[in-house]
Design a protein around this motif. Structure first.
Motif, mmCIF file in Angstrom:
data_model
loop_
_atom_site.group_PDB
_atom_site.id
_atom_site.type_symbol
_atom_site.label_atom_id
_atom_site.label_comp_id
_atom_site.label_asym_id
_atom_site.label_seq_id
_atom_site.Cartn_x
_atom_site.Cartn_y
_atom_site.Cartn_z
ATOM 1 N N PRO A 148 0.822 -1.213 0.000
ATOM 2 C CA PRO A 148 0.000 0.000 0.000
ATOM 3 C C PRO A 148 0.855 1.262 0.000
ATOM 4 O O PRO A 148 1.957 1.286 0.557
ATOM 5 C CB PRO A 148 -0.802 -0.129 1.297
ATOM 6 C CG PRO A 148 0.034 -0.992 2.177
ATOM 7 C CD PRO A 148 0.698 -1.966 1.257
ATOM 8 N N ILE A 149 0.336 2.316 -0.623
ATOM 9 C CA ILE A 149 1.038 3.604 -0.708
ATOM 10 C C ILE A 149 0.126 4.692 -0.167
ATOM 11 O O ILE A 149 -1.058 4.753 -0.507
ATOM 12 C CB ILE A 149 1.433 3.918 -2.162
ATOM 13 C CG1 ILE A 149 2.385 2.830 -2.707
ATOM 14 C CG2 ILE A 149 2.090 5.285 -2.257
ATOM 15 C CD1 ILE A 149 2.762 3.040 -4.160
ATOM 16 N N VAL A 150 0.687 5.560 0.673
ATOM 17 C CA VAL A 150 -0.022 6.729 1.188
ATOM 18 C C VAL A 150 0.731 7.963 0.717
ATOM 19 O O VAL A 150 1.906 8.145 1.053
ATOM 20 C CB VAL A 150 -0.108 6.718 2.730
ATOM 21 C CG1 VAL A 150 -0.805 7.988 3.230
ATOM 22 C CG2 VAL A 150 -0.838 5.476 3.218
ATOM 23 N N LEU A 151 0.075 8.797 -0.065
ATOM 24 C CA LEU A 151 0.689 10.014 -0.594
ATOM 25 C C LEU A 151 0.016 11.225 0.033
ATOM 26 O O LEU A 151 -1.210 11.355 -0.014
ATOM 27 C CB LEU A 151 0.565 10.063 -2.111
ATOM 28 C CG LEU A 151 1.192 8.892 -2.882
ATOM 29 C CD1 LEU A 151 1.053 9.118 -4.382
ATOM 30 C CD2 LEU A 151 2.662 8.709 -2.500
ATOM 31 N N ILE A 152 0.811 12.114 0.611
ATOM 32 C CA ILE A 152 0.315 13.296 1.300
ATOM 33 C C ILE A 152 0.663 14.522 0.466
ATOM 34 O O ILE A 152 1.831 14.742 0.136
ATOM 35 C CB ILE A 152 0.950 13.414 2.711
ATOM 36 C CG1 ILE A 152 0.821 12.086 3.460
ATOM 37 C CG2 ILE A 152 0.328 14.545 3.496
ATOM 38 C CD1 ILE A 152 1.838 11.919 4.564
ATOM 39 N N SER A 153 -0.338 15.326 0.122
ATOM 40 C CA SER A 153 -0.128 16.509 -0.730
ATOM 41 C C SER A 153 0.574 16.094 -2.017
ATOM 42 O O SER A 153 1.666 16.574 -2.331
ATOM 43 C CB SER A 153 0.678 17.571 0.014
ATOM 44 O OG SER A 153 0.049 17.939 1.219
ATOM 45 N N ALA A 154 -0.066 15.208 -2.749
ATOM 46 C CA ALA A 154 0.598 14.534 -3.874
ATOM 47 C C ALA A 154 0.416 15.249 -5.196
ATOM 48 O O ALA A 154 -0.610 15.886 -5.459
ATOM 49 C CB ALA A 154 0.065 13.111 -3.991
ATOM 50 N N PHE A 155 1.452 15.080 -6.038
ATOM 51 C CA PHE A 155 1.333 15.381 -7.458
ATOM 52 C C PHE A 155 2.356 14.532 -8.191
ATOM 53 O O PHE A 155 3.540 14.541 -7.860
ATOM 54 C CB PHE A 155 1.573 16.849 -7.783
ATOM 55 C CG PHE A 155 1.395 17.145 -9.247
ATOM 56 C CD1 PHE A 155 0.131 17.339 -9.761
ATOM 57 C CD2 PHE A 155 2.484 17.171 -10.103
ATOM 58 C CE1 PHE A 155 -0.056 17.578 -11.125
ATOM 59 C CE2 PHE A 155 2.307 17.405 -11.468
ATOM 60 C CZ PHE A 155 1.034 17.616 -11.978
ATOM 61 N N SER A 156 1.899 13.776 -9.173
ATOM 62 C CA SER A 156 2.808 12.956 -9.977
ATOM 63 C C SER A 156 2.142 12.630 -11.299
ATOM 64 O O SER A 156 1.007 12.149 -11.336
ATOM 65 C CB SER A 156 3.170 11.660 -9.244
ATOM 66 O OG SER A 156 3.957 10.821 -10.084
ATOM 67 N N GLN A 157 2.849 12.861 -12.383
ATOM 68 C CA GLN A 157 2.324 12.545 -13.707
ATOM 69 C C GLN A 157 2.385 11.053 -14.012
ATOM 70 O O GLN A 157 1.871 10.609 -15.038
ATOM 71 C CB GLN A 157 3.103 13.334 -14.765
ATOM 72 C CG GLN A 157 2.903 14.844 -14.654
ATOM 73 C CD GLN A 157 3.710 15.613 -15.679
ATOM 74 O OE1 GLN A 157 4.708 15.121 -16.201
ATOM 75 N NE2 GLN A 157 3.287 16.836 -15.972
#
Length: 479
Positions: A148-157
C-alpha cells in the motif's frame, strides 16, 4: 506572573503530549551508505516495513507525525533523508527540471533504502509528502515488492488508472490545487467517485480524503490524515490497530508558543537601557521601505553570485546585505543610532532562540546544523546581521502597521527578484514561509528584548538566528 504561569503550563502540557506520542517507541538512527535513516519501532513489532520520505526542504523530524503512530501500531517504520536535506552530508545534483536529472537520482536513492530495509520479498508500504510523492510512485513502478502507498499533498504525472494499485491520497483542505489532483487520481479509477469514498476496480483500490483545517505543512500533523493512513495500511495487511492519534500538532504549537510567551515575560526583567528612538516622518519611513524594496533586486539580480552549495542561498545573502545596508545608511544619514550593546539581553535572547530551535528539532523540523552547513551559516551572517540590525532599529517602538510594512517590503523585493530571473531564483518563493514564521516567533522575542535593552542586542542575536534558520532550511545542491 500570570503570563509566565500560562507559558509554563502550556510548555509542560505540550511536552506531556509530545513525549506520550514517543512512549515505548524505540527510535534508532543509523546510516545506509551516506543516507541518515531513523527507525521507529516497539519491542513487539510484528508488522510490515513502512518506508517514509519527506518533501522538498523537509527532514526526518517533519515526518514523525506519521512515523510514531504507525510504529506504536506494530509497524517497523523507516524514515530517510533525501540527498542534500536535513542531516544528509551529500548534496543533490542533476537538473531539477528534468526527469532524468535530480528525480532519477532521488529514485535511485529510494531504491537503495528499500533494498536495505526490506526483508526478502515481503511487500513494503510507502508513505511520502509533497516532492516525495512523485519519487515514491516512480520507485513503485519499477518494483514488485511494493504494498500500500499513502501520498500526502501529492502530485505525480506517473499516476494513472492502473498504477499505483493500492493508493490513499491525503490532502490538506487548504490545498485546492493538490486536492483537485487527488480527486482526478481517484476518478481515473471510478469517474463518478467523490472525495471520501473508497473505490475498487479490478486490482486497483483508491481513496482520497481532505484533512480539515490543514495546509501543506500542518497536514503532516493532521489527526484525520494520520488516522486514515493507519487504517489504510491495516486494511491492506489485514491487521487491526488500537492506537490513539495524539494531537501532536497542537502540542508543538503550544510548546513553541509557550517558549515565546515565557521569554516575553522574562524580558521585562532584562537590564533597562536608554537608547535613541527614531522619530521618522511618513516620508522618511516610506523611503526606508520603498528604496531598498525597489533598489535591491535591481542591483542584486544582475550580480547573482553562485558560491554556496545551497539553492539560492548565495543570492539571498547578497539581497539581505544590500537591503539592510541601504536602510542602515539612511538611518545613519538621518542621525539614528542603535545605542549600546546589552550583553545580558544578547545572551538571554540567543539562549532562548537556541532553546526554541532544540525543541523544534526534536519534535517538528530539522534545526541542528551539520558540519557541512556551518560555512553556509557563516556566509549567511553577512546578509542576515545587517538586515536584522536595521529591522530591530526600525521596529522596536514602531506601530504594528509600520512593522508590517517593513517586513512586507523585504518579501515584495524578493518576489521582485524572482520576476526578474524566474529560472534561477524561483526557489526564493519558498523562503517566504520561513521568513513569516521567523517574524512571528523570533521577531516577537527580539522586540520584547529590544524595547527593554535596546535594538543592538536584539539585532545581532536575531541576525545570527536568521542565518542559522536559513542555513539549515534549504537543500544542499551541487550543479
Amino acid at each position: 506572573m500570570l503570563r509566565a504561569f500560562l507559558a509554563i503550563a502550556a510548555i509542560l502540557t505540550s511536552l506531556w503530549v509530545l513525549e506520550s506520542a514517543r512512549q515505548d517507541v524505540d527510535i534508532s538512527r543509523f546510516d545506509i551508505g551516506q543516507t541518515p535513516v531513523t527507525e521507529f519501532s516497539i519491542a513487539e513489532s510484528d508488522g510490515p516495513v513502512v518506508v517514509i520520505a519527506h518533501g522538498f526542504a523537509g527532514s526526518a523530524q517533519m515526518m514523525q507525525g506519521y512515523a510514531l503512530p504507525l510504529a506504536r501500531a506494530g509497524y517497523r517504520v523507516v524514515v530517510f533523508e533525501f540527498l542534500g536535506h536535513g542531516r544528509h552530508p551529500d548534496p543533490m545534483s542533476g537538473d531539477v527540471n528534468a526527469i532524468d536529472g535530480t528525480t532519477r537520482v532521488l529514485v535511485e536513492q529510494t531504491q537503495e533504502i528499500i533494498d536495505a530495509v526490506t526483508p526478502g520479498d515481503h511487500p513494503v508500504a510507502l508513505v511520502g509528502h509533497s516532492m516525495a510523492t512523485d519519487i515514491l510512485v516512480r520507485t513503485a513502478t519499477t518494483r514488485q515488492d511494493i504494498g500500500p502507498i499513502v501520498l500526502i499533498s501529492a502530485f505525480s504525472q506517473v499516476i494513472d488508472a492502473q498504477n499505483p494499485q493500492n493508493l490513499l491520497l491525503v490532502t490538506g483542505a487548504w490545498e485546492p490545487g493538490l486536492r483537485g489532483f487527488a480527486q482526478e487520481a481517484l476518478q481515473m479509477v471510478a469517474p463518478d467517485a467523490a472525495e471520501g469514498e473508497t473505490v475498487t476496480t479490478g486490482d486497483v483500490t483508491r481513496r482520497a480524503i481532505a484533512a480539515p483545517f490543514a495546509e501543506h505543512v500542518s497536514v503532516l500533523q493532521s489527526r484525520a490524515g494520520r488516522r486514515e493512513a493507519l487504517a489504510w495500511l491495516d486494511r491492506a495487511y489485514d491487521r487491526r490497530s488500537d492506537v490513539g492519534i495524539l494531537p501532536t500538532g497542537w502540542a508543538i504549537l503550544g510548546l513553541l508558543c509557550g517558549l515565546v510567551l515565557l521569554f516575553v515575560s522574562l524580558a521585562k526583567h532584562l537590564p533597562a537601557r536608554v537608547f535613541p528612538t527614531p522619530e521618522l516622518s511618513r516620508t522618511r519611513f516610506s523611503i526606508l521601505v520603498l528604496l531598498p524594496m525597489v533598489l535591491t533586486p535591481l542591483i542584486a539580480v544582475p550580480m547573482n553570485p553562485e558560491f554556496l552549495p545551497v539553492l539560492v542561498a548565495d543570492y539571498l545573502v547578497l539581497h539581505l546585505m544590500i537591503f539592510g545596508a541601504v536602510q542602515l545608511a539612511l538611518l545613519w544619514m538621518w542621525g539614528v543610532r542603535a545605542g549600546g550593546l546589552c550583553i545580558t539581553a544578547f545572551v538571554v535572547l540567543l539562549f532562548f532562540c537556541v532553546l526554541f530551535g532544540v525543541a523544534l528539532d526534536r519534535y517538528a523540523a530539522n534545526f541542528w546544523p551539520t558540519p557541512e552547513r556551518l560555512a553556509i551559516i557563516a556566509a549567511m551572517l553577512l546578509g542576515a546581521v545587517p538586515y536584522m540590525l536595521a529591522d530591530a532599529m526600525l521596529t522596536t517602538n514602531a506601530t504594528r502597521l509600520r512593522r508590517l510594512g517593513l517586513r512586507m517590503g523585504l518579501l515584495i523585493s524578493l518576489f521582485g527578484a524572482v520576476t526578474l530571473d524566474f529560472d534561477s531564483l524561483f526557489f526564493l518563493v519558498m523562503i517566504a514561509p520561513v521568513l513569516v514564521l521567523f517574524y512571528l516567533v523570533f521577531g516577537t522575542m527580539g522586540r520584547s528584548a529590544a524595547t527593554r535593552s535596546g535594538p543592538l542586542a536584539s539585532g545581532l542575536a536575531l541576525g545570527i538566528v536568521l542565518a542559522w534558520a536559513l542555513g539549515v532550511s534549504f537543500p544542499l545542491f551541487q550543479v
